[in-house]
Structure formats: structure tokens, C-alpha cells
Design a protein around this motif. Structure first.
Motif: not given
Length: 126
Positions: A3, A39, A41, A106, A109
Motif C-alpha cells: 500500500e 498489520l 505497522t 493503516r 484502523d
């Protein structure tokens, strides 16, 4: 497929660590994509407290795993954490310090920016 590399502040995602080499894609950045179900991140600086919590919860990040090219982490190392594990550590009172400019968009989220800012070592973009 990755992404866009945007951080939680809306700027370009910075490197998290190249030694040890981190990131879901082992690029040194906390990039993510559809195959990163965990994820990974959040760019975090490991602490003894967080590493102990992670091991207790079933994810031993300190033991070397040479078959995966993983030397094991120690306090002071930077590493791309799963957003959910970071939130869990926050709730347990053991969240590590993080770098917002190296934490992927992200993450929001899962973890509110207000929570991330509590642990930030960098607070402004640029």
C-alpha cells in the motif's frame, strides 16, 4: 503488493530499522499490504517490559531463530509491531515508545492517533 507508504501524520513513511531489518516485507519500513494480516505497522522501540509481555502472550521476540534469519530482539531495538499487539500492550500498561513518522497510516484502523501520541518520540511532521 504494498500500500502507499504514508505515515499516521500524513507524510512519507520513514524507515523504522535496518539493523535489525524489520517490516513485514523486510524493507526496513513498517509498510503493509493485503498479505500482512497482522498489520505490522507500528515502529516501536523495544523495552524489556514489552518484550516480556510479548513472550508471555505467545510471541517470543527475544529468542534467535536463525532458520528465519532472525537474531532476536533486545531493548533499544526498533521493530515493526502489529497494531493490535501495540494496542494490547497499551491496555496492559506496557506499550513501548514509538516513532509516528515511521508508523504506517493503516495503524489508525486499529489504534487511535490520540493513543499513539501518548508514546511518540516524534510529535511533529517534517
Amino acid at each position: 503488493m504494498k500500500e502507499a507508504s504514508i505515515n499516521v501524520l500524513g507524510g512519507a513513511l520513514e524507515d523504522c530499522s535496518r539493523d535489525p531489518l524489520t517490516g513485514f516485507f523486510r524493507s526496513g519500513c513498517c509498510e503493509t499490504g493485503p498479505q500482512d494480516h497482522g498489520l505490522h505497522t507500528v515502529c516501536a522501540e523495544m523495552t524489556a517490559e514489552f518484550l516480556a509481555l510479548s513472550k508471555y502472550l505467545g510471541n517470543d521476540l527475544t529468542t534467535p531463530r536463525p532458520e528465519y534469519g532472525f537474531a532476536g530482539l533486545k531493548p533499544g531495538d526498533s521493530w515493526c509491531l502489529c497494531a493490535g499487539r501495540f494496542l494490547q500492550a497499551h491496555e496492559e500498561g506496557a506499550a513501548p515508545r514509538i516513532r509516528l513518522r515511521a508508523t504506517h497510516l493503516r495503524t489508525l484502523d486499529i489504534v487511535p492517533l490520540s493513543v499513539l501520541r501518548l508514546y511518540a518520540t516524534d510529535t511533529a511532521q517534517g
